[in-house]
Scaffold this motif. Structure first.
Motif, PDB file in Angstrom:
ATOM      1  N   VAL A  15       0.854  -1.197   0.000  1.00 52.40           N
ATOM      2  CA  VAL A  15       0.000   0.000   0.000  1.00 52.40           C
ATOM      3  C   VAL A  15       0.886   1.242   0.000  1.00 52.40           C
ATOM      4  N   ASP A  16       0.575   2.196  -0.853  1.00 53.13           N
ATOM      5  CA  ASP A  16       1.279   3.474  -0.898  1.00 53.13           C
ATOM      6  C   ASP A  16       0.269   4.585  -0.621  1.00 53.13           C
ATOM      7  N   VAL A  17       0.414   5.229   0.539  1.00 52.98           N
ATOM      8  CA  VAL A  17      -0.524   6.275   0.948  1.00 52.98           C
ATOM      9  C   VAL A  17       0.014   7.620   0.477  1.00 52.98           C
ATOM     10  N   THR A  22      -4.533   6.649  -2.607  1.00 51.46           N
ATOM     11  CA  THR A  22      -3.898   5.520  -1.941  1.00 51.46           C
ATOM     12  C   THR A  22      -3.913   4.357  -2.928  1.00 51.46           C
ATOM     13  N   PHE A  24      -2.735   0.392  -4.310  1.00 54.05           N
ATOM     14  CA  PHE A  24      -2.585  -0.964  -3.793  1.00 54.05           C
ATOM     15  C   PHE A  24      -2.077  -1.885  -4.894  1.00 54.05           C
ATOM     16  N   ILE A  50      -7.026   3.000   3.490  1.00 52.95           N
ATOM     17  CA  ILE A  50      -6.282   1.739   3.422  1.00 52.95           C
ATOM     18  C   ILE A  50      -7.224   0.552   3.616  1.00 52.95           C
ATOM     19  N   HIS A  73       2.974  -1.110   4.186  1.00 51.58           N
ATOM     20  CA  HIS A  73       2.497   0.181   3.686  1.00 51.58           C
ATOM     21  C   HIS A  73       3.533   1.280   3.894  1.00 51.58           C
ATOM     22  N   THR A  75       3.946   5.401   4.031  1.00 56.48           N
ATOM     23  CA  THR A  75       3.071   6.510   4.391  1.00 56.48           C
ATOM     24  C   THR A  75       3.876   7.779   4.626  1.00 56.48           C
ATOM     25  N   PRO A 245      -0.073  -5.170   9.969  1.00 49.37           N
ATOM     26  CA  PRO A 245       0.620  -4.480   8.879  1.00 49.37           C
ATOM     27  C   PRO A 245       2.018  -4.048   9.301  1.00 49.37           C
ATOM     28  N   THR A 247       5.261  -1.225   8.323  1.00 49.86           N
ATOM     29  CA  THR A 247       5.438   0.118   7.763  1.00 49.86           C
ATOM     30  C   THR A 247       6.858   0.261   7.237  1.00 49.86           C
TER      31      THR A 247
END
Length: 337
Positions: A15-17, A22, A24, A50, A73, A75, A245, A247
């Protein structure tokens, strides 16, 4: 509703916020097939986008949440809080005589002849930078011990005045964290709801300005990052995914949620760093070792250099004008998307 298919596959989700969207990607480790998805970001609570995006992607591809074995992810939540000055009211406890280190900074000026350039205001206002009568010598030997009862009384007053986080930065604590740890324990004993960061835990290195700045930034973004991550964990669990998750670290590695809650400053370049590390891997697969990465988003454009097949790293950089002393991928951010 699309029915889940019986599969033995394990799925990995990235995941790239971003500030606008966002994004996926999901890979089936059995056959390498990929699925992509995109939803609008939810800046008020990034965990909402997310969780919603993961649920939609699993539904669209008929994947059982229980078969997901990895969620990572990237963020920029912490960075955006600093840029937009949306952190919590923060205090700094420091050694007597060093109250103004954050304001004085360094002699260097990035734009010496441009009168329109102004230094950013410290994240901790002067009225919340408070001196403590304590001292260690350059070898870490205690010379003056802090009055812990006074520190505890101060913590109560700060809490009652609306302060949500406290940074503690004492002289020479990188050689001996004893005084900082004692101050932290005194604060947590009487005001456990306060978020406390001590510089010997955040960056145990000499140079007071960079150490205090990094610790103050960590405390400034800590409570809201913590709330965001806790909501994310809850929503991931409610979706039926049975793993926590991870990070991305600003150096391209991965961090568990608990570490990010304590040291959110480690994620200042979380999303962009993941892109650079991924680009280096793709370059290796296609036989290219000299690469310029160019990541255009809705808010900013991030540029980095890969040479010899490796990303370049730096030990310090500015985040919204505030020094951060942490190992991270060397990325140049252009403030235009």
């Amino acid at each position: 509703m699309k029915q889940f298919e019986a599969r033995d596959s394990m799925y990995r989700i990235g995941v790239d916020v971003g500030g606008t969207f966002t994004d996926f990607v999901m890979v089936d480790t059995a056959d390498g097939s990929l699925a992509f998805h995109k939803v609008p970001s939810t800046p008020h609570d990034p965990s909402s986008a997310i969780a919603a995006g993961i649920a939609e992607m699993l539904e669209l591809n008929g994947v059982d949440p229980a078969s997901v074995g990895y969620v990572g992810h990237g963020t920029t939540v912490a960075t955006n809080m600093v840029i937009e000055r949306r952190g919590v009211p923060t205090a700094l406890l420091t050694t007597k005589g060093f109250r103004d280190v954050l304001a004085i900074g360094r002699q260097t000026r990035p734009s010496l002849f441009d009168w329109s350039v102004r230094k950013p205001e410290p994240l901790v206002g002067r009225h919340l930078r408070i001196e403590v009568d304590e001292r260690l010598d350059k070898n870490g030997t205690p010379l003056v011990s802090p009055d812990l009862d006074a520190v505890a009384e101060l913590a109560v007053r700060l809490r009652d005045s609306g302060v949500k986080a406290v940074a503690v930065g004492f002289l020479h604590s990188y050689r001996n964290p004893e005084h900082e740890r004692a101050a932290r324990d005194a604060i947590k004993r009487v005001a456990p709801e306060l978020y406390v960061s001590i510089s010997s835990d955040v960056v145990a290195e000499f140079r007071e300005y960079e150490r205090f700045s990094t610790t103050a930034l960590n405390a400034y973004v800590g409570p809201r990052t913590q709330q965001y991550l806790r909501r994310l964990r809850e929503k991931i669990a409610l979706s039926g995914i049975n793993i926590e998750p991870l990070t991305f670290h600003s150096n391209g590695g991965l961090l568990p949620v608990q570490t990010v809650e304590e040291l959110p400053v480690l994620t200042c370049l979380s999303g962009p760093a993941a892109g650079v590390i991924g680009s280096a891997r793709i370059g290796a697969d296609i036989g290219e070792t000299e690469i310029i990465t160019f990541d255009v988003g809705g808010t900013s454009t991030d540029v980095s250099l890969i040479t010899g097949g490796r990303a370049q790293f730096t030990s310090s950089r500015l985040v919204a004008g505030h020094p951060v002393r942490m190992p991270m991928v060397d990325i140049h951010v252009i403030g235009a998307g």
